[in-house]
Enzyme design. Sequence first.
Site, PDB file in Angstrom:
ATOM      1  N   HIS A  48       0.837  -1.202   0.000  1.00 29.85           N
ATOM      2  CA  HIS A  48       0.000   0.000   0.000  1.00 29.85           C
ATOM      3  C   HIS A  48       0.868   1.246   0.000  1.00 29.85           C
ATOM      4  O   HIS A  48       1.820   1.363   0.784  1.00 29.85           O
ATOM      5  CB  HIS A  48      -0.900   0.006   1.250  1.00 29.85           C
ATOM      6  N   SER A  49       0.588   2.161  -0.908  1.00 29.68           N
ATOM      7  CA  SER A  49       1.216   3.478  -0.925  1.00 29.68           C
ATOM      8  C   SER A  49       2.744   3.379  -1.065  1.00 29.68           C
ATOM      9  O   SER A  49       3.241   2.801  -2.029  1.00 29.68           O
ATOM     10  CB  SER A  49       0.804   4.238   0.343  1.00 29.68           C
TER      11      SER A  49
END
Length: 242
Positions: free
Chosen positions: A76-77
């Site tokens: 994520h991210s």
Amino acid sequence: MSTYLLVHGAWHDARCWDRTAPLLEAVGHRVFRPSLTGYGDKAHLLGPEVGLDTHVEDVVRLIKDEDLTDVVLVGHSYAGLVISSAANEVPERVAHLVYLDAMVPEHGETAVDAQPVTQHLIDAAAATDAPWRIPPLPELPPPFGLFGVTDPADQEWLRGMLSDHPVRCLQQPACLDNPSLRQVPRTHIHCVGAAPEGIVRRPVPAFQPDGTPSRVRELPTGHDCMITMPVELSELLLDVAG
């Protein structure tokens, strides 16, 4: 059954997956969701020497220590850089890479290259008495919220897990020089809710490095979709495993 390894992004820790991981486990899949060095149960290890290479080592060590194979590696991210470099080290153990609203680097690129707005965070930290650490992004007025989370109760819960992010993580380059990495299939999941000014997502090429058409899925929510849309996210992740 598949093995999922869920890697959180900057400022977060493993608790951000508390709503998503059980949904994968409920249908029989194995799920690992470590906190990276400097976060959660490893918060005491936060320091200026912690960088992207530290977090890559966290993931690779877990894969090897648990002897994991056929891993669906989700980042994520910021963790898009982490999973890319980790898969570069052990491509034979990774069945699929999932970039969850994530930075997607090329070989030798840093987080600043993948998401130029991060340079402003580094510059702001440099003007403080702790130039090696970046505090969590502030809560913004609706519809942006706190990392895309707008429910007050969810914001309070999220705020309790956030901690500073080392500058070195954003300055070290990703390593993607293993030819075998190109054969690992990828899926991109984009959160297409409101995004603050300056956040620019790179277009996904029409074809993956292995030559197959790119797989792009969308969720109509903010950045922290594992908190705001865990059911829908889990369905997409289950689809990845086939």
